[in-house]
Write an enzyme that holds these catalytic residues in place. Structure first.
Site: not given
Ligand SMILES: [Zn+2]
Length: 535
Positions: A370, A481-483
């Protein structure tokens, strides 16, 4: 019996090789976390880890089994034999033992990376006894670790029980086996990657690799420039003298008559998936397909692949060598100019015409992938900001647009506004769908580290790259931006991430950036914003 003390020799041998001038500074240096003048800072700039403040590096032999972590990105703090073939292992929290702890390091015991060799065939049982409790969700969802045997990394089953990670391994005599939270992407690996990458590029591509800053411990924070070659020239630039340390006097910055896309990575040292995402982005540009070609023709990519190389080298999970979370200091850089990574990001945005900024991260708590965005009061501009995550959602099966959280910080009014658009009930209750909070100075609490510091409501909400890049340099399309490291959920099912999922996410970033430019509303708002800002 364990051994915390016997590793001094190995540590000094494992330190990165540097020239003798720098080494001679080591003995003279004595950095403090108090206020320092710029002159003092420059004289203290190159400091190396000593055995006292790099406790994550050990080399211990117990009953014919040797454990070591005294290498780039290694982290193991303590080993104790508790039964004939059972060993308790402790990992180091970031900046363990540093006094005073600058920012809380208590939740940082997550990253581990160590090697083991046995003199004889044997089975050994290992228990990592001190994983931080806040990571319970990720470990209960996926308790696998990673193992490297004969140069190949693979998942390896472990059991998470009582906040401990337990696994057994059948050793063959003299075979070196590496264990880690994830396949590491070390400082050295990062350098090697770009050595090779350069040689694989399409002949039309301009590629430049330079040092934008030295870290406090003297490692290179690199700036990579990639674009379709075309007219460019050297131009004067504003820059503090400790940026671009290798540039000659009067040597300007090379500038193209295009806009720039800035991508940064590894401000949080242990967030290895972000390096694999960056790999995917770079491979996409290398492949030079239609999307990459469009972006390279119209933009210059600026990449800062490792903002916190000292933390990476030390095997930290999050903090730098002084114990700072560098993604919470962007609003204090003027007072604390030693944060060279964040400083490099902000100065890059000031010196170049940056249109997009994406800071790549990994998350140990929230699942899926996300972005965090900035919030804008004009709905049409806010929609334009959300166009990138919308495109990501349309391409990536594990991307959650619903979890974009938007923040805006108005320093002039000392007002913070946070708008959450979380809708998934199982997530943190504070991120309710209608969340919109306005904080004023009265709500704010002083930072504990220094009374002169600006105020902060909550260290998790301020001083973050994507907000301060927007606020100080007007880069509207600025994202985190993350994962998740390990898993995503889809239709209430849990799926485990493989490394290739991260690489593919990078490729999807390139495709999404291209698709954003096919949306005429977006193009129109972007050009309106640019004419307002620049005219
Ligand atoms: Zn992060």
């Amino acid at each position: 019996m364990g051994n915390k003390q016997s590793n001094e020799k190995q540590i000094s041998e494992s330190q990165i090789s540097q020239n003798s001038a720098r080494e001679s500074q080591l003995s003279k240096s004595n950095i403090t976390i108090n206020k320092v003048s710029k002159q003092e800072l420059l004289s203290q700039e190159l400091i190396f880890p000593s055995s006292d403040n790099c406790p994550s590096k050990i080399n211990v032999t117990l009953k014919g089994i040797t454990f070591w972590s005294n290498y780039d990105s290694g982290n193991l703090y303590y080993v104790e034999q508790v039964e004939a073939s059972t060993f308790n292992l402790s990992i180091s929290e970031d900046c363990h033992g540093r006094i005073p702890p600058v920012q809380s390091n208590k939740g940082t015991r997550q990253w581990f990376n160590f090697k083991v060799v046995s003199v004889a065939d044997c089975q050994a049982n290992f228990v990592i006894v001190n994983i931080a409790t806040r990571f319970k969700k990720i470990w209960t969802t996926d308790s696998d670790i990673y193992v490297k045997i004969n140069k190949i990394w693979s998942r390896y089953p472990a059991v998470y029980q009582g906040f401990q990670v337990k696994f057994s391994f059948e050793f063959k005599a003299n075979q070196i086996v590496q264990f880690a939270y994830m396949p590491p992407w070390s400082y050295k690996k990062n350098q090697k990657f770009f050595d090779f990458y350069f040689s694989q590029l399409h002949p039309d591509i301009y590629f430049r690799r330079e040092t934008i800053a030295h870290s406090l411990e003297g490692r290179n924070i690199e700036l990579i420039t990639i674009t379709k070659d075309g007219p460019h020239e050297q131009q004067e630039y504003y820059c503090p003298e400790y940026l671009f340390p290798d540039k000659q006097l009067n040597e300007g910055l090379i500038k193209f008559k295009k806009q720039y896309i800035l991508i940064s990575c590894r401000v949080h040292a242990g967030e290895v998936p972000s390096s694999f995402i960056l790999k995917g982005i770079l491979e996409s540009l290398q492949n030079y397909n239609e999307s990459a070609k469009f972006l390279l023709e119209n933009y210059v990519f600026l990449i800062i692949p490792m903002l916190n190389p000292d933390g990476v080298y030390r095997g930290h999970y999050r903090l730098d060598s002084l114990g700072y979370d560098q993604n919470r200091v962007y609003n204090r850089i003027v007072k604390f100019p030693k944060f060279n990574g964040p400083l490099a990001v902000l100065e890059t945005c000031k010196n170049y015409n940056v249109a997009f900024y994406i800071d790549l991260h990994a998350h140990s708590v929230l699942s899926n992938s996300f972005v965090y965005t900035n919030w804008h009061p004009d709905p049409s501009i806010h929609q334009a900001i959300l166009e990138f995550p919308k495109q990501m959602k349309s391409k990536v099966v594990h991307f959650r647009i619903k979890e974009a959280m938007s923040t805006q910080i108005n320093y002039e009014k000392n007002q913070y506004e946070i708008e959450g658009i979380y809708t998934e009930k199982e997530e943190n209750i504070q991120k309710a769908p209608d969340l919109k909070i306005h904080f004023t100075k009265e709500n704010l609490v002083p930072q504990s580290m220094n009374d002169d510091c600006p105020y902060s409501i909550n260290p998790y909400l301020t001083g973050v790259a994507k907000s301060d890049v927007y606020l100080t340099t007007h880069v509207m399309f600025s994202y985190t931006l993350e994962v998740n490291y390990r898993f995503y959920t889809k239709n209430k099912q849990v799926f485990k991430y493989e490394i290739n999922d991260f690489v593919n996410l990078g490729r999807d970033i390139i495709e999404s950036l291209y698709q954003v430019h096919q949306n005429q509303d977006f193009i129109q708002i972007k050009s309106q914003l640019e004419s307002n800002i620049f005219n």
